[in-house]
Write a protein that holds these residues in place. Sequence first.
Motif, short mmCIF file in Angstrom:
data_model
loop_
_atom_site.label_atom_id
_atom_site.label_comp_id
_atom_site.label_asym_id
_atom_site.label_seq_id
_atom_site.Cartn_x
_atom_site.Cartn_y
_atom_site.Cartn_z
N ALA A 41 24.75 61.44 17.96
CA ALA A 41 25.41 62.73 17.75
C ALA A 41 25.97 63.22 19.08
CB ALA A 41 24.45 63.77 17.17
N ARG A 42 26.98 64.07 19.00
CA ARG A 42 27.47 64.77 20.19
C ARG A 42 27.12 66.25 20.06
NH1 ARG A 42 32.47 64.64 17.25
NH2 ARG A 42 33.37 66.74 17.07
N VAL A 43 27.14 66.96 21.18
CA VAL A 43 26.98 68.41 21.20
C VAL A 43 28.13 68.99 22.01
CG1 VAL A 43 24.48 68.30 20.92
CG2 VAL A 43 25.47 68.38 23.22
N ASP A 61 32.45 64.91 28.29
CA ASP A 61 33.43 65.56 29.15
C ASP A 61 32.75 66.72 29.87
OD1 ASP A 61 35.77 66.27 30.40
OD2 ASP A 61 36.93 66.56 28.56
N GLY A 62 33.23 67.00 31.09
CA GLY A 62 32.71 68.13 31.85
C GLY A 62 33.41 69.43 31.52
N GLU A 67 28.42 66.43 25.46
CA GLU A 67 27.45 65.37 25.74
C GLU A 67 27.18 64.64 24.43
OE1 GLU A 67 23.95 66.29 28.25
OE2 GLU A 67 24.79 68.32 28.33
N SER A 68 26.67 63.40 24.56
CA SER A 68 26.34 62.63 23.36
C SER A 68 24.98 61.96 23.51
CB SER A 68 27.42 61.57 23.10
OG SER A 68 28.63 62.18 22.69
N PHE A 69 24.33 61.71 22.38
CA PHE A 69 22.97 61.19 22.37
C PHE A 69 22.89 60.03 21.36
CE2 PHE A 69 22.86 65.53 23.73
CZ PHE A 69 21.96 65.54 24.78
N VAL A 112 20.57 68.42 15.85
CA VAL A 112 20.68 68.67 17.28
C VAL A 112 21.98 69.43 17.58
CG1 VAL A 112 21.80 66.45 17.79
CG2 VAL A 112 20.51 67.64 19.58
N THR A 113 21.89 70.42 18.47
CA THR A 113 23.04 71.21 18.90
C THR A 113 23.01 71.30 20.41
OG1 THR A 113 21.89 73.33 18.88
CG2 THR A 113 22.87 72.58 16.78
N HIS A 114 24.04 71.94 20.97
CA HIS A 114 24.06 72.13 22.42
C HIS A 114 22.87 72.97 22.88
CE1 HIS A 114 25.58 73.53 26.38
NE2 HIS A 114 26.14 72.33 26.41
#
Length: 619
Positions: A41-43, A61-62, A67-69, A112-114
């Motif tokens: 997943a990504r957040v 990306d910044g 982010e990704s997991f 999952v979230t940021h």
Amino acid sequence: MCVWVVGAGMYGWGGPGAGGQTAMAAESGQNSWVFAPVADARVEGAAATQNFGASSVLKVDGSPQYESFLRFELEGLTGTVLGAKLRLYATDATVNGPAVYTTSDAWQEGSVTHETRPSHQTWVSSAGSVAAKSWVEWDVTSAVQGKSTVSFSLSPTGTDGTVFYSSESSSTDSRPQLVVVTVDSGAPPTQGDWTFYGSAEGLPPRVLGVSADQGGNLWVAGGEDGLFVLEKGQTRFRRFTLEDGLRPYGYMLDGSAPPGTKYLNVISVAGGPAGVAFVGYGGKAPASGMPTCEDEWDAASYAGRTPDASIYKSGDADRVTLSGTGIQVVHYDLSTGPNKVAAEPRGREKLCHILRIAYDPKTRSVWFGANHGFAWGNADFTGYSCAPGTWNYDCAGVMEHVHPAINGWNASGTGVVLLTDAYYGVSVASNGDIWFGGAIRSTRFRYGTLGYNYWHAQVQTEDRAYSANRLDVWPDAVSEPTYPTREQRVDDNVSGMAVMGNQNVWVGSFTRGLALLDSNGQRLRTLSTELVDGAGRVSAVAADPSDESVWAGASWGEGLSRVRGGEVLLYGASVLPSSVHWLPVKDIQVDRSGPQRRVLIAFDGTQSKPGAVGVYTGP
């Protein structure tokens, strides 16, 4: 989860799909395991409470903040870990590739979230610049050792982000992978399971095909040197040529032989009843600048000249029967006489290169995969008997041709052409249907389904209403009825087909690896970089009845792969002698004539090494 255990040979990846990364190899006694993520997943910082676990892409990306997991369960992993790589397929480029960290396993793909994302634990590896549409690899060996479950986070190293396919992507060949190499978790096959035949036993420099008849005699297609047979119980191959009666040319309408110099090139073979082989020929090459054997008949008519019968009547196939010290030969002239095809009242002369042959004893049929299409022959044919000046299917013993052709734009985009070529895939289903695979499309020719009616089966391969039976195994960018441009085409380049006991079919491709189809032609699985050459250049396939595995040969050398359930066994340098390891595999067939099956491999010769036949009798 998908786990492939690869052992007993060399393993590596490189070439198409490897993204230019350094190759890893598992040498003799080592195994490679490929795991798919159980969660990814990504957040997103801008949507801090939103979950993106069902998305088909991962982002890093910044700015904006992504982010990704990923989490992998290493179920079934045994042995000592020697190396591991995380592999993701990037859809766009970046100058600052992500860093990989370990992280806690306490997160779920669907929630999952940021805000709830796990924190970084240990830095593992970083990527440099990333090219678009390429694989990116990180060395994660230290994170995998001693673990049964491992989670990674992908963290940005700059503000020039990138996007990767996730496990939810519809592009099944481009989903994330964790590849782990371990040392010895099983005994590899040994050279003791193999017998090799070469020039010392009478084989020629070129070995283009190998098969066994129902009596256990071994037949070899020896190119311009002719046809070879090792009779059961003997130790040396016998050779047959034009002088012995081989007939690589057809009949003129008056029943005579075509004028001109005859050309012999045995390029395929299939064993039949005991003492019988069906032999395929390559057509004669034309003079420089002149049409090929496929085109000469029509091109000469358009040009207003007499067609060269030594060209358009070359090739085709024979039924060869051992007879005392010699052979008896019956020829299959794979053409159609005049006034049988409405659109071609002069007759039809298109098939000349017989690339693969399959014999079906249940329907007494022999099937020919050729340059332009495919054809049927009467397996019990006793010889051409059409009266001079006449032609019919019964007296010729053949029906031809069918192709799952499509229309497409020519290379310049100025005109539409018929796209059909190179039917190397020929495999018989248990009900009498036949799978044919070509350079452009494949088909299940429903001969048995439709009561063994060739013409009804032709309708369900060629007619507009049956486009679903013109199978695009590795899909083009567009599908029927849209005509593809050259840039939109992803030609399948089928090299072989193998129907399994459950009626699924494996398809080999000279350029794209292996694909598994169900009985309706739906793609279930693909393999490419997992195969012995690391690139998926497959030249031949065969079903092994001993365990329902499939064998696949490498077209540029390096040996063989064997897919057995979730396992991929590689027969490389540790198994094959150096004299054959780098020879291209041209053909794989299975001899079922005796109590123990034999897997037969044709290793073609090169300028520096003669060809050989390998016979495998191991488990």
